[in-house]
Design a protein around this motif. Structure first.
Motif, short mmCIF file in Angstrom:
data_model
loop_
_atom_site.label_atom_id
_atom_site.label_comp_id
_atom_site.label_asym_id
_atom_site.label_seq_id
_atom_site.Cartn_x
_atom_site.Cartn_y
_atom_site.Cartn_z
N GLN A 14 0.83 -1.20 0.00
CA GLN A 14 0.00 0.00 0.00
C GLN A 14 0.87 1.26 0.00
N ASP A 41 2.61 -0.36 -5.20
CA ASP A 41 1.35 -0.20 -4.48
C ASP A 41 0.22 -0.98 -5.15
N TYR A 69 9.26 -1.56 1.83
CA TYR A 69 7.91 -1.45 2.37
C TYR A 69 7.98 -1.89 3.84
N ARG A 83 3.43 -0.99 3.90
CA ARG A 83 3.32 0.35 3.31
C ARG A 83 4.67 0.82 2.80
#
Length: 115
Positions: A14, A41, A69, A83
């Motif tokens: 994400q 993403d 991430y 993320r």
């Protein structure tokens, strides 16, 4: 969708959250929202294997460690959410400089059209 081996957990990548993009590099002329965007993403065909203690890896890296991430809990489907972490990604500065060039070129073309 990734085939899970015993013990593995589905994961999704994400955009960066506040914890990941705070004080990240953003060149002049580029909206700060661009800092949040990571190159992978939305990718959800990933599986992670828990550590020996049952916890998931804190970081996941791609492109020989240039893109990182960071683990940020689980979503409503039980997937591990990772993320984009611009402060931990060595390639972030170069990518953002490239984004700045695109924004500058767009502004120049728009100015030429306005004359």
């Amino acid at each position: 969708m990734a085939t899970l081996l015993r013990g593995e957990v589905r994961a999704i990548l994400q955009p960066a959250g506040t914890a990941q993009y705070t004080s990240a590099y953003c060149p002049p002329g580029v909206p700060f929202a661009e800092v949040r965007r990571g190159p992978f993403d939305g990718k959800d065909d990933i599986a992670v294997r828990p550590d020996a203690d049952g916890g998931l890896p804190r970081h996941m890296s791609f492109s020989n460690g240039r893109i990182v991430y960071e683990y940020d809990g689980r979503d409503s489907k039980g997937r591990a959410v990772y993320r984009y972490a611009p402060n931990l990604s060595p390639s972030h500065r170069k990518v953002m400089d490239g984004v700045a060039e695109v924004y500058a070129e767009h502004a120049l073309n728009k100015a030429k059209e306005g004359r």
